[in-house]
Design a protein around this motif. Structure first.
Motif, PDB file in Angstrom:
ATOM      1  N   TYR A 152      19.106   1.060  -8.621  1.00 38.03           N
ATOM      2  CA  TYR A 152      18.259   1.682  -7.603  1.00 38.03           C
ATOM      3  C   TYR A 152      17.274   0.660  -7.030  1.00 38.03           C
ATOM      4  O   TYR A 152      17.055   0.604  -5.808  1.00 38.03           O
ATOM      5  CB  TYR A 152      17.508   2.863  -8.203  1.00 38.03           C
ATOM      6  N   LYS A 153      16.688  -0.142  -7.904  1.00 35.78           N
ATOM      7  CA  LYS A 153      15.713  -1.134  -7.435  1.00 35.78           C
ATOM      8  C   LYS A 153      16.392  -2.207  -6.585  1.00 35.78           C
ATOM      9  O   LYS A 153      15.775  -2.789  -5.688  1.00 35.78           O
ATOM     10  CB  LYS A 153      14.989  -1.760  -8.625  1.00 35.78           C
ATOM     11  N   ASP A 155      19.496  -1.689  -4.813  1.00 32.66           N
ATOM     12  CA  ASP A 155      20.097  -1.067  -3.629  1.00 32.66           C
ATOM     13  C   ASP A 155      20.012   0.447  -3.799  1.00 32.66           C
ATOM     14  O   ASP A 155      20.963   1.087  -4.266  1.00 32.66           O
ATOM     15  CB  ASP A 155      21.557  -1.512  -3.479  1.00 32.66           C
ATOM     16  N   PRO A 156      18.882   1.043  -3.444  1.00 35.83           N
ATOM     17  CA  PRO A 156      18.693   2.483  -3.689  1.00 35.83           C
ATOM     18  C   PRO A 156      19.730   3.361  -3.000  1.00 35.83           C
ATOM     19  O   PRO A 156      20.164   4.370  -3.559  1.00 35.83           O
ATOM     20  CB  PRO A 156      17.278   2.759  -3.169  1.00 35.83           C
ATOM     21  N   ILE A 160      22.212   6.000  -5.119  1.00 39.27           N
ATOM     22  CA  ILE A 160      22.250   7.432  -4.812  1.00 39.27           C
ATOM     23  C   ILE A 160      23.680   7.856  -4.458  1.00 39.27           C
ATOM     24  O   ILE A 160      24.139   8.940  -4.842  1.00 39.27           O
ATOM     25  CB  ILE A 160      21.280   7.775  -3.670  1.00 39.27           C
ATOM     26  N   ILE A 191      11.106   6.928  -9.285  1.00 36.70           N
ATOM     27  CA  ILE A 191      12.534   6.964  -8.980  1.00 36.70           C
ATOM     28  C   ILE A 191      13.130   8.340  -9.266  1.00 36.70           C
ATOM     29  O   ILE A 191      13.889   8.878  -8.447  1.00 36.70           O
ATOM     30  CB  ILE A 191      13.272   5.860  -9.758  1.00 36.70           C
ATOM     31  N   ASP A 194      12.166  10.777  -6.583  1.00 38.23           N
ATOM     32  CA  ASP A 194      12.927  10.564  -5.348  1.00 38.23           C
ATOM     33  C   ASP A 194      14.357  11.078  -5.481  1.00 38.23           C
ATOM     34  O   ASP A 194      14.882  11.756  -4.592  1.00 38.23           O
ATOM     35  CB  ASP A 194      12.934   9.069  -4.989  1.00 38.23           C
ATOM     36  N   VAL A 195      15.000  10.754  -6.599  1.00 42.99           N
ATOM     37  CA  VAL A 195      16.390  11.156  -6.808  1.00 42.99           C
ATOM     38  C   VAL A 195      16.521  12.677  -6.821  1.00 42.99           C
ATOM     39  O   VAL A 195      17.458  13.241  -6.244  1.00 42.99           O
ATOM     40  CB  VAL A 195      16.936  10.561  -8.118  1.00 42.99           C
TER      41      VAL A 195
END
Length: 527
Positions: A152-153, A155-156, A160, A191, A194-195
Protein backbone atom coordinates in the motif's frame (compact mmCIF):
# COMPACT_ATOMS: atom_id res chain seq x y z
CA UNK A 1 -24.39 -7.32 22.89
CA UNK A 2 -20.76 -6.35 22.31
CA UNK A 3 -19.57 -6.50 18.72
CA UNK A 4 -17.91 -9.82 17.84
CA UNK A 5 -14.27 -10.01 16.81
CA UNK A 6 -13.37 -13.28 15.12
CA UNK A 7 -10.18 -14.81 16.51
CA UNK A 8 -7.99 -16.60 13.96
CA UNK A 9 -5.12 -18.63 15.44
CA UNK A 10 -2.14 -19.66 13.29
CA UNK A 11 0.06 -21.22 16.00
CA UNK A 12 0.27 -24.48 14.04
CA UNK A 13 1.61 -22.79 10.92
CA UNK A 14 3.16 -19.40 11.74
CA UNK A 15 4.07 -20.60 15.23
CA UNK A 16 5.70 -23.73 13.82
CA UNK A 17 8.09 -21.48 11.89
CA UNK A 18 9.58 -20.17 15.16
CA UNK A 19 13.15 -21.14 15.86
CA UNK A 20 13.20 -24.08 18.29
CA UNK A 21 9.61 -25.24 17.71
CA UNK A 22 8.81 -28.50 15.94
CA UNK A 23 5.30 -29.85 16.41
CA UNK A 24 4.65 -33.55 15.99
CA UNK A 25 1.28 -34.65 14.63
CA UNK A 26 0.22 -35.51 18.19
CA UNK A 27 1.34 -32.06 19.35
CA UNK A 28 -0.75 -30.39 16.67
CA UNK A 29 -3.84 -32.36 17.65
CA UNK A 30 -3.37 -31.38 21.32
CA UNK A 31 -3.01 -27.71 20.38
CA UNK A 32 -6.19 -27.87 18.28
CA UNK A 33 -8.11 -29.43 21.16
CA UNK A 34 -6.83 -26.78 23.59
CA UNK A 35 -7.76 -23.88 21.31
CA UNK A 36 -11.15 -25.38 20.52
CA UNK A 37 -12.02 -25.80 24.21
CA UNK A 38 -11.15 -22.15 24.73
CA UNK A 39 -13.54 -21.02 22.01
CA UNK A 40 -11.15 -19.83 19.28
CA UNK A 41 -13.09 -19.23 16.05
CA UNK A 42 -10.57 -20.32 13.42
CA UNK A 43 -7.55 -22.62 13.78
CA UNK A 44 -5.18 -22.48 10.84
CA UNK A 45 -3.48 -25.86 11.08
CA UNK A 46 -0.91 -25.97 8.29
CA UNK A 47 -0.19 -26.13 4.58
CA UNK A 48 -1.10 -29.59 3.24
CA UNK A 49 0.78 -28.90 0.03
CA UNK A 50 4.08 -28.29 1.77
CA UNK A 51 5.02 -31.41 3.79
CA UNK A 52 3.93 -34.98 4.64
CA UNK A 53 3.47 -34.16 8.36
CA UNK A 54 0.68 -31.70 7.59
CA UNK A 55 -0.97 -34.20 5.25
CA UNK A 56 -0.92 -36.82 8.03
CA UNK A 57 -2.30 -34.29 10.51
CA UNK A 58 -5.24 -33.34 8.29
CA UNK A 59 -6.05 -37.02 7.75
CA UNK A 60 -5.97 -37.66 11.52
CA UNK A 61 -8.00 -34.60 12.48
CA UNK A 62 -10.90 -35.65 10.23
CA UNK A 63 -11.90 -38.12 12.93
CA UNK A 64 -12.08 -35.49 15.67
CA UNK A 65 -15.23 -33.43 16.12
CA UNK A 66 -14.47 -29.85 17.17
CA UNK A 67 -17.00 -28.12 19.43
CA UNK A 68 -16.49 -24.53 18.33
CA UNK A 69 -13.56 -23.80 16.03
CA UNK A 70 -13.44 -24.01 12.25
CA UNK A 71 -10.33 -25.80 11.08
CA UNK A 72 -8.47 -23.96 8.32
CA UNK A 73 -6.06 -25.27 5.68
CA UNK A 74 -3.51 -22.77 4.36
CA UNK A 75 -2.08 -22.26 0.89
CA UNK A 76 -1.45 -19.79 -1.90
CA UNK A 77 -3.37 -18.60 -4.92
CA UNK A 78 -2.99 -20.70 -8.04
CA UNK A 79 0.35 -20.48 -9.76
CA UNK A 80 0.71 -18.15 -12.70
CA UNK A 81 -0.18 -19.46 -16.14
CA UNK A 82 -2.24 -22.51 -15.08
CA UNK A 83 -5.92 -23.18 -14.38
CA UNK A 84 -7.08 -23.37 -10.76
CA UNK A 85 -8.28 -26.95 -11.34
CA UNK A 86 -4.73 -27.97 -12.25
CA UNK A 87 -3.00 -26.45 -9.23
CA UNK A 88 -1.61 -29.23 -7.00
CA UNK A 89 -1.57 -27.10 -3.84
CA UNK A 90 -5.24 -26.18 -4.21
CA UNK A 91 -6.12 -29.86 -4.75
CA UNK A 92 -4.24 -30.71 -1.55
CA UNK A 93 -6.22 -28.06 0.32
CA UNK A 94 -9.55 -29.46 -0.89
CA UNK A 95 -8.51 -32.98 0.09
CA UNK A 96 -8.23 -31.88 3.73
CA UNK A 97 -12.02 -31.28 3.78
CA UNK A 98 -11.61 -28.42 6.25
CA UNK A 99 -14.55 -26.00 6.40
CA UNK A 100 -12.22 -23.01 6.19
CA UNK A 101 -9.28 -22.09 3.97
CA UNK A 102 -6.79 -19.23 4.15
CA UNK A 103 -5.17 -18.24 0.88
CA UNK A 104 -2.31 -15.81 0.61
CA UNK A 105 -1.68 -13.72 -2.47
CA UNK A 106 0.54 -10.85 -3.48
CA UNK A 107 -0.46 -7.22 -3.00
CA UNK A 108 2.99 -5.58 -3.32
CA UNK A 109 4.06 -4.92 -6.90
CA UNK A 110 7.71 -5.56 -6.01
CA UNK A 111 6.91 -9.15 -4.98
CA UNK A 112 4.84 -9.72 -8.11
CA UNK A 113 7.41 -8.54 -10.63
CA UNK A 114 10.64 -9.48 -8.82
CA UNK A 115 9.83 -12.52 -6.64
CA UNK A 116 7.10 -14.61 -8.31
CA UNK A 117 7.89 -12.96 -11.67
CA UNK A 118 4.48 -12.54 -13.22
CA UNK A 119 2.46 -9.60 -14.47
CA UNK A 120 0.29 -7.35 -12.31
CA UNK A 121 -2.77 -8.30 -14.37
CA UNK A 122 -2.09 -12.04 -14.04
CA UNK A 123 -1.69 -11.68 -10.27
CA UNK A 124 -5.17 -10.16 -10.02
CA UNK A 125 -6.59 -13.07 -12.05
CA UNK A 126 -4.78 -15.54 -9.79
CA UNK A 127 -6.43 -14.00 -6.74
CA UNK A 128 -9.96 -13.69 -8.14
CA UNK A 129 -10.07 -17.13 -9.77
CA UNK A 130 -8.72 -18.87 -6.68
CA UNK A 131 -11.33 -17.23 -4.45
CA UNK A 132 -14.14 -18.12 -6.85
CA UNK A 133 -12.94 -21.73 -7.19
CA UNK A 134 -12.80 -22.32 -3.42
CA UNK A 135 -16.12 -20.57 -2.76
CA UNK A 136 -17.72 -22.83 -5.37
CA UNK A 137 -16.52 -25.75 -3.21
CA UNK A 138 -18.44 -24.32 -0.23
CA UNK A 139 -15.41 -23.08 1.72
CA UNK A 140 -15.20 -20.23 4.24
CA UNK A 141 -12.39 -18.29 2.55
CA UNK A 142 -10.01 -15.78 4.11
CA UNK A 143 -7.70 -13.96 1.71
CA UNK A 144 -4.37 -13.04 3.31
CA UNK A 145 -3.04 -10.03 1.42
CA UNK A 146 0.66 -10.72 1.94
CA UNK A 147 2.92 -7.66 2.48
CA UNK A 148 -0.19 -5.50 2.19
CA UNK A 149 1.04 -2.50 4.17
CA UNK A 150 4.35 -2.33 2.31
CA UNK A 151 2.44 -2.74 -0.93
CA UNK A 152 0.00 0.00 0.00
CA UNK A 153 2.79 2.42 0.88
CA UNK A 154 4.50 1.64 -2.45
CA UNK A 155 1.41 1.63 -4.70
CA UNK A 156 -1.89 2.11 -2.85
CA UNK A 157 -4.05 1.81 -5.95
CA UNK A 158 -2.72 -1.63 -6.87
CA UNK A 159 -2.82 -2.92 -3.28
CA UNK A 160 -6.52 -2.00 -3.21
CA UNK A 161 -7.02 -3.71 -6.59
CA UNK A 162 -5.68 -6.94 -5.11
CA UNK A 163 -8.27 -6.76 -2.34
CA UNK A 164 -11.04 -5.93 -4.82
CA UNK A 165 -10.06 -8.98 -6.89
CA UNK A 166 -10.46 -11.20 -3.80
CA UNK A 167 -13.77 -9.53 -2.98
CA UNK A 168 -14.98 -10.06 -6.55
CA UNK A 169 -14.01 -13.71 -6.32
CA UNK A 170 -16.22 -14.14 -3.22
CA UNK A 171 -13.76 -14.10 -0.29
CA UNK A 172 -15.43 -13.94 3.12
CA UNK A 173 -12.71 -11.87 4.80
CA UNK A 174 -9.71 -9.85 3.63
CA UNK A 175 -6.80 -10.05 6.06
CA UNK A 176 -4.30 -7.22 5.74
CA UNK A 177 -0.83 -8.59 6.47
CA UNK A 178 2.09 -6.65 7.92
CA UNK A 179 4.33 -9.50 6.81
CA UNK A 180 7.66 -7.74 7.40
CA UNK A 181 6.46 -6.35 10.74
CA UNK A 182 7.75 -2.88 9.98
CA UNK A 183 4.58 -0.78 9.92
CA UNK A 184 4.05 1.74 12.71
CA UNK A 185 0.84 2.02 14.68
CA UNK A 186 -0.33 5.35 13.27
CA UNK A 187 0.21 3.99 9.74
CA UNK A 188 -1.94 0.95 10.53
CA UNK A 189 -4.79 3.20 11.65
CA UNK A 190 -4.59 5.44 8.60
CA UNK A 191 -4.35 2.58 6.08
CA UNK A 192 -7.06 0.36 7.60
CA UNK A 193 -9.39 3.37 7.84
CA UNK A 194 -8.84 4.12 4.15
CA UNK A 195 -9.19 0.51 3.02
CA UNK A 196 -12.43 0.00 4.94
CA UNK A 197 -14.07 2.80 2.95
CA UNK A 198 -13.33 1.01 -0.32
CA UNK A 199 -14.31 -2.60 0.53
CA UNK A 200 -17.67 -4.20 1.23
CA UNK A 201 -16.61 -7.34 3.11
CA UNK A 202 -15.01 -7.69 6.57
CA UNK A 203 -11.35 -6.91 7.10
CA UNK A 204 -8.86 -8.88 9.17
CA UNK A 205 -5.42 -8.00 10.51
CA UNK A 206 -2.28 -10.17 10.52
CA UNK A 207 0.76 -8.58 12.17
CA UNK A 208 4.33 -9.70 12.74
CA UNK A 209 6.38 -8.38 15.64
CA UNK A 210 9.62 -7.25 14.02
CA UNK A 211 9.16 -3.72 15.38
CA UNK A 212 7.72 -4.90 18.70
CA UNK A 213 4.31 -3.52 17.71
CA UNK A 214 2.31 -6.57 16.61
CA UNK A 215 -0.15 -6.41 19.51
CA UNK A 216 -0.53 -2.62 19.37
CA UNK A 217 -0.96 -2.71 15.59
CA UNK A 218 -3.61 -5.44 15.84
CA UNK A 219 -5.58 -3.46 18.42
CA UNK A 220 -5.33 -0.32 16.33
CA UNK A 221 -6.55 -2.18 13.24
CA UNK A 222 -9.62 -3.34 15.15
CA UNK A 223 -10.16 0.21 16.38
CA UNK A 224 -10.06 1.30 12.73
CA UNK A 225 -12.54 -1.33 11.59
CA UNK A 226 -10.99 -4.79 11.27
CA UNK A 227 -13.23 -7.54 12.60
CA UNK A 228 -10.98 -10.58 12.37
CA UNK A 229 -7.68 -10.77 14.31
CA UNK A 230 -4.98 -13.23 13.33
CA UNK A 231 -2.05 -14.22 15.49
CA UNK A 232 -0.41 -17.06 17.39
CA UNK A 233 -1.38 -17.91 20.91
CA UNK A 234 1.85 -16.88 22.64
CA UNK A 235 3.31 -14.77 19.85
CA UNK A 236 5.36 -17.65 18.45
CA UNK A 237 6.53 -17.14 14.90
CA UNK A 238 9.38 -16.61 12.51
CA UNK A 239 12.01 -13.96 13.32
CA UNK A 240 10.53 -11.87 16.17
CA UNK A 241 7.22 -13.69 16.18
CA UNK A 242 3.59 -12.93 15.42
CA UNK A 243 0.92 -10.94 17.17
CA UNK A 244 0.26 -12.55 20.56
CA UNK A 245 -3.40 -13.57 20.85
CA UNK A 246 -3.03 -14.22 24.59
CA UNK A 247 -2.45 -10.47 24.95
CA UNK A 248 -4.77 -9.24 22.19
CA UNK A 249 -7.89 -11.14 23.30
CA UNK A 250 -8.13 -9.75 26.87
CA UNK A 251 -7.30 -6.24 25.69
CA UNK A 252 -10.08 -6.37 23.11
CA UNK A 253 -12.60 -7.86 25.52
CA UNK A 254 -11.78 -6.33 28.88
CA UNK A 255 -10.68 -2.89 27.72
CA UNK A 256 -12.08 -2.14 24.28
CA UNK A 257 -15.57 -3.54 24.78
CA UNK A 258 -15.51 -6.17 22.01
CA UNK A 259 -16.57 -9.80 22.36
CA UNK A 260 -14.01 -12.51 21.58
CA UNK A 261 -14.73 -15.36 24.01
CA UNK A 262 -17.38 -16.23 26.57
CA UNK A 263 -16.35 -15.14 30.07
CA UNK A 264 -15.88 -18.77 31.13
CA UNK A 265 -13.61 -19.34 28.12
CA UNK A 266 -11.61 -16.18 28.79
CA UNK A 267 -10.99 -17.58 32.27
CA UNK A 268 -9.15 -20.48 30.57
CA UNK A 269 -6.62 -18.10 29.02
CA UNK A 270 -3.80 -18.71 31.52
CA UNK A 271 -4.17 -22.48 31.74
CA UNK A 272 -4.36 -22.67 27.93
CA UNK A 273 -1.19 -20.59 27.64
CA UNK A 274 0.63 -22.93 30.01
CA UNK A 275 -0.60 -25.99 28.13
CA UNK A 276 0.41 -24.65 24.72
CA UNK A 277 3.82 -23.61 26.06
CA UNK A 278 4.25 -27.14 27.41
CA UNK A 279 3.30 -28.73 24.09
CA UNK A 280 5.61 -26.33 22.24
CA UNK A 281 8.44 -27.08 24.68
CA UNK A 282 8.90 -23.34 25.23
CA UNK A 283 9.33 -22.11 28.80
CA UNK A 284 7.18 -19.13 29.73
CA UNK A 285 9.27 -16.25 31.05
CA UNK A 286 6.66 -15.40 33.69
CA UNK A 287 6.41 -11.82 32.49
CA UNK A 288 3.84 -12.40 29.77
CA UNK A 289 0.97 -9.89 30.08
CA UNK A 290 -2.23 -11.36 31.54
CA UNK A 291 -1.08 -15.02 31.60
CA UNK A 292 2.46 -14.85 33.03
CA UNK A 293 3.30 -16.05 36.52
CA UNK A 294 4.46 -12.53 37.42
CA UNK A 295 1.61 -10.68 35.73
CA UNK A 296 -0.17 -10.13 39.06
CA UNK A 297 2.78 -10.59 41.44
CA UNK A 298 3.32 -7.86 44.05
CA UNK A 299 6.49 -7.34 46.04
CA UNK A 300 6.81 -3.75 47.27
CA UNK A 301 5.37 -3.28 50.75
CA UNK A 302 3.31 -0.18 49.92
CA UNK A 303 2.03 -1.81 46.74
CA UNK A 304 0.95 -4.91 48.65
CA UNK A 305 -0.81 -2.83 51.28
CA UNK A 306 -2.71 -0.94 48.57
CA UNK A 307 -3.63 -4.09 46.64
CA UNK A 308 -4.98 -5.75 49.78
CA UNK A 309 -7.21 -2.71 50.38
CA UNK A 310 -8.33 -2.43 46.75
CA UNK A 311 -6.82 -4.57 43.95
CA UNK A 312 -7.56 -1.86 41.37
CA UNK A 313 -4.84 0.26 42.95
CA UNK A 314 -2.11 -1.78 41.23
CA UNK A 315 -3.94 -4.20 38.91
CA UNK A 316 -5.31 -3.10 35.55
CA UNK A 317 -7.72 -6.07 35.32
CA UNK A 318 -8.87 -8.80 37.66
CA UNK A 319 -6.48 -11.81 37.48
CA UNK A 320 -9.47 -14.15 37.80
CA UNK A 321 -10.92 -12.78 34.55
CA UNK A 322 -8.06 -14.37 32.61
CA UNK A 323 -7.64 -17.43 34.84
CA UNK A 324 -4.55 -16.10 36.61
CA UNK A 325 -4.02 -15.39 40.31
CA UNK A 326 -2.66 -12.66 42.53
CA UNK A 327 0.69 -13.50 44.09
CA UNK A 328 2.14 -11.74 47.12
CA UNK A 329 5.90 -12.25 47.06
CA UNK A 330 7.93 -12.87 50.19
CA UNK A 331 10.93 -10.54 50.30
CA UNK A 332 12.82 -8.02 52.37
CA UNK A 333 10.74 -5.20 50.86
CA UNK A 334 7.30 -6.80 50.94
CA UNK A 335 6.47 -6.32 54.59
CA UNK A 336 5.62 -9.07 57.08
CA UNK A 337 1.89 -8.57 56.57
CA UNK A 338 2.43 -10.60 53.40
CA UNK A 339 2.64 -13.81 55.37
CA UNK A 340 -0.66 -13.05 57.11
CA UNK A 341 -2.39 -12.93 53.75
CA UNK A 342 -1.02 -16.37 52.85
CA UNK A 343 -1.96 -17.77 56.28
CA UNK A 344 -5.49 -16.44 55.92
CA UNK A 345 -5.94 -18.60 52.84
CA UNK A 346 -5.68 -21.56 55.23
CA UNK A 347 -7.30 -20.04 58.33
CA UNK A 348 -9.12 -16.68 57.91
CA UNK A 349 -9.32 -16.23 61.71
CA UNK A 350 -5.58 -15.72 62.15
CA UNK A 351 -4.21 -12.23 62.81
CA UNK A 352 -0.79 -10.67 63.37
CA UNK A 353 -1.24 -11.22 67.10
CA UNK A 354 -2.12 -14.93 66.90
CA UNK A 355 0.40 -17.29 68.52
CA UNK A 356 0.30 -19.40 65.35
CA UNK A 357 1.42 -16.38 63.38
CA UNK A 358 4.39 -15.90 65.66
CA UNK A 359 5.34 -19.56 65.28
CA UNK A 360 5.20 -19.36 61.48
CA UNK A 361 7.18 -16.10 61.46
CA UNK A 362 9.87 -17.60 63.67
CA UNK A 363 10.16 -20.64 61.43
CA UNK A 364 10.48 -18.48 58.33
CA UNK A 365 13.18 -16.36 59.99
CA UNK A 366 15.04 -19.50 60.96
CA UNK A 367 14.93 -20.85 57.40
CA UNK A 368 15.96 -17.50 55.93
CA UNK A 369 18.95 -17.52 58.29
CA UNK A 370 19.83 -20.96 56.91
CA UNK A 371 19.81 -19.55 53.39
CA UNK A 372 16.24 -20.00 52.17
CA UNK A 373 14.72 -17.30 50.01
CA UNK A 374 11.00 -17.60 49.42
CA UNK A 375 10.45 -14.92 46.80
CA UNK A 376 8.96 -16.69 43.80
CA UNK A 377 8.55 -19.93 45.78
CA UNK A 378 5.15 -19.34 47.36
CA UNK A 379 4.27 -23.02 47.04
CA UNK A 380 7.03 -23.86 49.54
CA UNK A 381 5.71 -21.17 51.91
CA UNK A 382 2.16 -22.50 51.61
CA UNK A 383 3.33 -25.99 52.53
CA UNK A 384 5.39 -24.60 55.42
CA UNK A 385 2.35 -22.75 56.79
CA UNK A 386 0.25 -25.93 56.70
CA UNK A 387 2.98 -27.87 58.46
CA UNK A 388 3.40 -25.28 61.20
CA UNK A 389 -0.37 -25.08 61.73
CA UNK A 390 -0.63 -28.87 61.96
CA UNK A 391 -2.83 -29.04 58.87
CA UNK A 392 -0.49 -30.95 56.59
CA UNK A 393 -0.75 -34.69 56.13
CA UNK A 394 2.19 -35.98 54.07
CA UNK A 395 1.13 -37.81 50.93
CA UNK A 396 4.24 -40.00 51.09
CA UNK A 397 7.48 -40.57 52.98
CA UNK A 398 10.85 -40.94 51.30
CA UNK A 399 12.45 -43.86 53.14
CA UNK A 400 15.69 -44.13 51.20
CA UNK A 401 17.41 -42.99 48.02
CA UNK A 402 20.66 -43.52 46.19
CA UNK A 403 22.23 -41.85 43.15
CA UNK A 404 25.00 -43.21 40.95
CA UNK A 405 26.97 -41.25 38.35
CA UNK A 406 29.44 -42.77 35.93
CA UNK A 407 31.31 -42.20 32.70
CA UNK A 408 29.73 -44.07 29.80
CA UNK A 409 31.35 -45.61 26.76
CA UNK A 410 30.14 -42.62 24.75
CA UNK A 411 32.81 -39.96 24.55
CA UNK A 412 32.36 -37.08 27.01
CA UNK A 413 29.01 -38.46 28.18
CA UNK A 414 27.98 -38.96 31.78
CA UNK A 415 24.95 -40.96 32.84
CA UNK A 416 23.26 -41.03 36.21
CA UNK A 417 20.83 -43.39 37.82
CA UNK A 418 18.79 -43.19 41.00
CA UNK A 419 16.92 -45.61 43.23
CA UNK A 420 14.22 -44.42 45.62
CA UNK A 421 12.06 -46.13 48.22
CA UNK A 422 8.85 -44.43 49.28
CA UNK A 423 6.05 -45.30 51.66
CA UNK A 424 2.39 -44.41 51.16
CA UNK A 425 -0.01 -45.37 53.96
CA UNK A 426 2.26 -48.21 55.08
CA UNK A 427 2.85 -49.58 51.59
CA UNK A 428 6.40 -49.36 50.23
CA UNK A 429 7.42 -48.93 46.62
CA UNK A 430 10.95 -49.07 45.16
CA UNK A 431 11.76 -47.68 41.73
CA UNK A 432 14.79 -46.71 39.68
CA UNK A 433 15.47 -44.46 36.71
CA UNK A 434 18.26 -43.10 34.54
CA UNK A 435 18.61 -39.42 33.79
CA UNK A 436 20.78 -36.59 32.55
CA UNK A 437 22.47 -36.01 35.87
CA UNK A 438 21.58 -37.18 39.38
CA UNK A 439 18.77 -34.66 39.96
CA UNK A 440 17.01 -35.62 36.74
CA UNK A 441 17.41 -39.32 37.63
CA UNK A 442 16.01 -38.69 41.14
CA UNK A 443 13.08 -36.76 39.72
CA UNK A 444 12.22 -39.59 37.31
CA UNK A 445 12.62 -42.35 39.91
CA UNK A 446 10.56 -40.51 42.51
CA UNK A 447 7.73 -39.82 40.09
CA UNK A 448 7.73 -43.40 38.77
CA UNK A 449 7.38 -44.71 42.30
CA UNK A 450 4.61 -42.26 43.17
CA UNK A 451 2.62 -42.87 39.98
CA UNK A 452 1.71 -46.28 41.43
CA UNK A 453 -0.35 -44.46 44.07
CA UNK A 454 -0.99 -41.10 42.40
CA UNK A 455 -1.38 -41.53 38.59
CA UNK A 456 -1.70 -37.76 38.02
CA UNK A 457 1.95 -37.35 38.96
CA UNK A 458 2.66 -38.38 35.36
CA UNK A 459 1.36 -34.93 34.31
CA UNK A 460 4.18 -33.14 36.13
CA UNK A 461 7.44 -32.19 34.52
CA UNK A 462 10.36 -30.11 35.70
CA UNK A 463 10.48 -26.91 33.62
CA UNK A 464 13.36 -25.03 35.25
CA UNK A 465 16.23 -25.80 37.62
CA UNK A 466 18.39 -23.10 39.20
CA UNK A 467 21.27 -23.43 41.63
CA UNK A 468 22.85 -20.58 43.54
CA UNK A 469 25.83 -20.74 45.91
CA UNK A 470 24.87 -18.89 49.10
CA UNK A 471 28.28 -18.53 50.75
CA UNK A 472 31.04 -18.68 48.16
CA UNK A 473 33.74 -18.14 50.81
CA UNK A 474 33.26 -21.72 51.97
CA UNK A 475 34.22 -23.00 48.50
CA UNK A 476 33.02 -26.57 47.93
CA UNK A 477 31.52 -26.68 51.44
CA UNK A 478 29.21 -23.78 50.62
CA UNK A 479 25.46 -24.02 50.99
CA UNK A 480 23.48 -24.03 47.79
CA UNK A 481 19.94 -22.86 47.16
CA UNK A 482 18.01 -24.85 44.56
CA UNK A 483 14.88 -23.51 42.87
CA UNK A 484 12.79 -25.99 40.93
CA UNK A 485 9.94 -24.89 38.69
CA UNK A 486 7.34 -27.51 37.77
CA UNK A 487 4.24 -27.65 35.62
CA UNK A 488 1.37 -30.05 35.03
CA UNK A 489 0.19 -28.27 31.91
CA UNK A 490 -2.37 -26.29 33.91
CA UNK A 491 -0.37 -24.59 36.67
CA UNK A 492 3.24 -23.57 37.17
CA UNK A 493 4.80 -23.53 40.64
CA UNK A 494 8.24 -23.09 42.18
CA UNK A 495 9.82 -24.70 45.25
CA UNK A 496 13.07 -24.11 47.09
CA UNK A 497 15.56 -26.31 48.95
CA UNK A 498 18.81 -25.43 50.78
CA UNK A 499 21.70 -27.65 51.85
CA UNK A 500 25.47 -27.99 51.66
CA UNK A 501 24.70 -31.00 49.43
CA UNK A 502 23.24 -30.06 46.04
CA UNK A 503 21.47 -33.44 45.78
CA UNK A 504 19.79 -32.99 49.16
CA UNK A 505 18.79 -29.40 48.35
CA UNK A 506 17.32 -30.58 45.06
CA UNK A 507 15.47 -33.42 46.76
CA UNK A 508 13.91 -31.04 49.32
CA UNK A 509 12.60 -28.89 46.48
CA UNK A 510 11.45 -31.92 44.46
CA UNK A 511 9.48 -33.39 47.36
CA UNK A 512 7.83 -30.03 48.07
CA UNK A 513 6.97 -29.71 44.38
CA UNK A 514 5.22 -33.09 44.30
CA UNK A 515 3.48 -32.48 47.65
CA UNK A 516 2.17 -29.17 46.31
CA UNK A 517 0.82 -30.84 43.15
CA UNK A 518 -0.96 -33.51 45.17
CA UNK A 519 -2.39 -30.93 47.58
CA UNK A 520 -3.70 -28.83 44.67
CA UNK A 521 -5.34 -31.87 43.08
CA UNK A 522 -6.96 -32.81 46.39
CA UNK A 523 -8.36 -29.31 46.87
CA UNK A 524 -9.71 -29.22 43.29
CA UNK A 525 -11.53 -32.51 43.86
CA UNK A 526 -13.12 -31.13 47.03
CA UNK A 527 -14.56 -28.20 45.12
Amino acid sequence: MSEKILVFDSTLRDGAQAEGISFSVEDKIRVVETLDKMGIDYIEAGNPGSNPKDIEFFNRIKGIQLKHAKLVAFGSTRRGGIAVEDDANLRAILETETPGVAIFGKSWTFHITDIIKTTLAENLKMIEETMAYLKAQGKDVTFDAEHFFDGYKNDPAYAIEALLAAQQGGADCLALCDTNGGTLTHEIQEIVTDVKKKLKIPLGIHCHNDSGLAVANSLMAVHAGARQVQGTFLGYGERCGNANLATIIPNLQLKMGFHCLADAELAKLTSSAIRIAEISNYALTGREPFVGKSAFAHKGGMHIDAVMKNPASFEHVSPEAVGNERRILMSEVSGRSTIIQLMNEVDPSLTKKSKETTRVMDRIKELEYQGYQFEGAESSIKLLIRKELGLHKPFFTLEDFKTIGEQTHTKDALSSSAVVKINVDGQSEINAAEGDGPVNALDKALRKALEVFYPKISEVRLTDFKVRVIDSKSATASKVRVLIESSDGVDIWTNVGVSTDIIEASLIALIDSIEYKLLNDEEREQY
